[in-house]
Scaffold this motif. Sequence first.
Motif, PDB file in Angstrom:
ATOM      1  N   GLN A 217       0.648  -1.444   0.258  1.00 22.38           N
ATOM      2  CA  GLN A 217      -0.328   0.285   0.184  1.00 22.38           C
ATOM      3  C   GLN A 217       0.839   1.135   0.034  1.00 22.38           C
ATOM      4  N   GLY A 218       0.274   2.238  -0.195  1.00 26.14           N
ATOM      5  CA  GLY A 218       1.301   3.708  -0.023  1.00 26.14           C
ATOM      6  C   GLY A 218       0.172   4.985   0.061  1.00 26.14           C
TER       7      GLY A 218
ATOM      8  N   THR B 149      -4.570   2.268  -1.278  1.00 26.42           N
ATOM      9  CA  THR B 149      -4.390   1.861   0.782  1.00 26.42           C
ATOM     10  C   THR B 149      -5.416   0.292   1.113  1.00 26.42           C
ATOM     11  N   PHE B 150      -4.457  -0.041  -0.396  1.00 25.74           N
ATOM     12  CA  PHE B 150      -4.525  -1.895  -0.067  1.00 25.74           C
ATOM     13  C   PHE B 150      -3.076  -2.299  -0.420  1.00 25.74           C
ATOM     14  N   ASN B 151      -2.454  -3.668   0.292  1.00 33.58           N
ATOM     15  CA  ASN B 151      -1.345  -4.313  -0.589  1.00 33.58           C
ATOM     16  C   ASN B 151      -2.541  -4.619  -1.289  1.00 33.58           C
ATOM     17  N   GLU B 152      -1.897  -5.392  -2.993  1.00 29.05           N
ATOM     18  CA  GLU B 152      -2.078  -5.823  -3.878  1.00 29.05           C
ATOM     19  C   GLU B 152      -1.572  -7.107  -4.180  1.00 29.05           C
ATOM     20  N   ILE B 153      -2.362  -8.713  -4.250  1.00 27.32           N
ATOM     21  CA  ILE B 153      -1.827  -9.350  -5.130  1.00 27.32           C
ATOM     22  C   ILE B 153      -2.213  -9.135  -6.619  1.00 27.32           C
TER      23      ILE B 153
ATOM     24  N   PRO C 282      -0.144   4.870 -11.485  1.00 24.09           N
ATOM     25  CA  PRO C 282       0.000   5.286 -12.266  1.00 24.09           C
ATOM     26  C   PRO C 282       1.579   6.893 -11.802  1.00 24.09           C
ATOM     27  N   SER C 283       2.927   6.057 -12.455  1.00 23.80           N
ATOM     28  CA  SER C 283       4.214   7.195 -12.038  1.00 23.80           C
ATOM     29  C   SER C 283       4.166   8.486 -12.498  1.00 23.80           C
ATOM     30  N   ARG C 284       4.451   8.958 -11.879  1.00 24.16           N
ATOM     31  CA  ARG C 284       4.292  10.590 -12.418  1.00 24.16           C
ATOM     32  C   ARG C 284       4.997  11.097 -13.968  1.00 24.16           C
ATOM     33  N   HIS C 285       5.830  10.181 -14.160  1.00 21.38           N
ATOM     34  CA  HIS C 285       6.826   9.926 -15.200  1.00 21.38           C
ATOM     35  C   HIS C 285       6.271   8.782 -16.278  1.00 21.38           C
ATOM     36  N   GLU C 286       5.208   8.014 -16.327  1.00 28.84           N
ATOM     37  CA  GLU C 286       4.807   7.256 -17.266  1.00 28.84           C
ATOM     38  C   GLU C 286       4.301   8.516 -18.588  1.00 28.84           C
ATOM     39  N   PRO C 287       4.873   8.107 -19.526  1.00 24.87           N
ATOM     40  CA  PRO C 287       5.085   8.259 -20.833  1.00 24.87           C
ATOM     41  C   PRO C 287       3.356   8.815 -21.311  1.00 24.87           C
ATOM     42  N   ASN C 288       2.690   7.693 -20.649  1.00 19.87           N
ATOM     43  CA  ASN C 288       1.253   8.028 -21.482  1.00 19.87           C
ATOM     44  C   ASN C 288       0.262   8.086 -20.089  1.00 19.87           C
ATOM     45  N   PRO C 289       0.390   9.477 -19.941  1.00 20.61           N
ATOM     46  CA  PRO C 289      -0.595   9.310 -18.452  1.00 20.61           C
ATOM     47  C   PRO C 289      -1.208   8.405 -18.045  1.00 20.61           C
ATOM     48  N   LYS C 290      -2.349   8.557 -19.268  1.00 21.54           N
ATOM     49  CA  LYS C 290      -4.275   7.960 -18.919  1.00 21.54           C
ATOM     50  C   LYS C 290      -4.151   6.413 -19.292  1.00 21.54           C
ATOM     51  N   ILE C 291      -2.871   5.787 -19.816  1.00 23.10           N
ATOM     52  CA  ILE C 291      -3.046   4.386 -19.670  1.00 23.10           C
ATOM     53  C   ILE C 291      -3.559   3.205 -18.735  1.00 23.10           C
ATOM     54  N   LYS C 292      -5.090   2.828 -19.586  1.00 24.98           N
ATOM     55  CA  LYS C 292      -5.840   2.424 -17.909  1.00 24.98           C
ATOM     56  C   LYS C 292      -4.930   1.371 -17.260  1.00 24.98           C
ATOM     57  N   ALA C 293      -4.807   1.507 -15.603  1.00 29.02           N
ATOM     58  CA  ALA C 293      -4.885   0.926 -14.483  1.00 29.02           C
ATOM     59  C   ALA C 293      -5.344  -0.220 -14.854  1.00 29.02           C
ATOM     60  N   TYR C 294      -4.785  -1.766 -14.491  1.00 26.45           N
ATOM     61  CA  TYR C 294      -5.844  -3.038 -13.524  1.00 26.45           C
ATOM     62  C   TYR C 294      -6.285  -3.266 -12.349  1.00 26.45           C
ATOM     63  N   PRO C 295      -7.104  -3.619 -11.761  1.00 29.46           N
ATOM     64  CA  PRO C 295      -6.865  -4.141 -10.532  1.00 29.46           C
ATOM     65  C   PRO C 295      -6.590  -5.054 -10.912  1.00 29.46           C
ATOM     66  N   PRO C 296      -6.226  -5.290  -9.147  1.00 26.33           N
ATOM     67  CA  PRO C 296      -5.394  -6.706  -8.741  1.00 26.33           C
ATOM     68  C   PRO C 296      -6.403  -7.602  -8.393  1.00 26.33           C
ATOM     69  N   ALA C 297      -6.061  -9.192  -9.136  1.00 24.53           N
ATOM     70  CA  ALA C 297      -6.659  -9.893  -8.648  1.00 24.53           C
ATOM     71  C   ALA C 297      -7.062 -10.049  -7.128  1.00 24.53           C
ATOM     72  N   ILE C 298      -6.542  -8.841  -6.120  1.00 27.02           N
ATOM     73  CA  ILE C 298      -6.622  -9.535  -4.743  1.00 27.02           C
ATOM     74  C   ILE C 298      -6.449  -8.313  -4.118  1.00 27.02           C
ATOM     75  N   GLN C 299      -7.107  -7.159  -3.322  1.00 27.94           N
ATOM     76  CA  GLN C 299      -6.808  -6.128  -2.614  1.00 27.94           C
ATOM     77  C   GLN C 299      -6.750  -6.549  -0.851  1.00 27.94           C
ATOM     78  N   VAL C 300      -5.855  -6.770  -0.623  1.00 24.27           N
ATOM     79  CA  VAL C 300      -5.888  -7.019   0.846  1.00 24.27           C
ATOM     80  C   VAL C 300      -5.710  -5.575   1.446  1.00 24.27           C
ATOM     81  N   PRO C 301      -6.355  -5.988   1.991  1.00 24.76           N
ATOM     82  CA  PRO C 301      -7.590  -4.881   3.329  1.00 24.76           C
ATOM     83  C   PRO C 301      -5.766  -4.046   4.467  1.00 24.76           C
TER      84      PRO C 301
ATOM     85  N   ARG D 254      -0.048  -5.086   6.644  1.00 24.61           N
ATOM     86  CA  ARG D 254       1.013  -4.013   6.671  1.00 24.61           C
ATOM     87  C   ARG D 254       1.983  -4.125   5.614  1.00 24.61           C
ATOM     88  N   SER D 255       2.003  -5.290   5.218  1.00 22.17           N
ATOM     89  CA  SER D 255       3.353  -5.369   4.016  1.00 22.17           C
ATOM     90  C   SER D 255       3.108  -7.036   4.147  1.00 22.17           C
TER      91      SER D 255
END
Length: 169
Positions: free
Chosen positions: A18-19, A23-27, A39-58, A63-64
């Motif tokens: 998480q960060g 707010t979730f750890n991801e698998i 997405p990084s602020r330095h992503e060359p294509n800022p509109k690139i789609k981010a896919y959701p994780p298979a599992i969001q760990v609350p 925590r880690s």
Amino acid sequence: PTGLAINPAGEIFVTDNQGVQNTFNEINLLVPGRHYGVPSRHEPNPKIKAYPPAIQVPHPWTRSVNGLFFLPAQKPGFSKKPGFSGTFAGHGIGCEYDSRFLVRFTTQKVGDVTQGAVYYFSRPNSGVGDNNFVGPICGAVAPNGDIYIGNIYDSGWLGGQNTGAITRL
């Protein structure tokens, strides 16, 4: 991302902590051409789609979540191994460093989306050492079916001695 594992079907899974913007750890199940997380602020294509994780760990349930590994697919006699139930064959295990426990996770494919759930695999918040881990960071299953967990404690951020242990379950 610190955890990387291949399941019995040959799929690759990775963890991400998480960060500030997540707010979730991801698998995550890695699929070629897909992007995950924030997405990084330095992503060359800022509109690139981010896919959701298979599992969001609350968070703060975990925590880690770091290292991942998969329990082997069912083999004849494997379920008779003392201390291990064949019911979990093929399930994933994640190492929760901060709260010193292991999680178990399962996934299911629904259409073209892989989703899953996470459960306790060992006792959370049981102190350090003695009958508990000192800080699980990675794990593996030996050819005989024994589960080994690599641990660290006071390493890096806390500025203490680099101590650790390998625990056989």
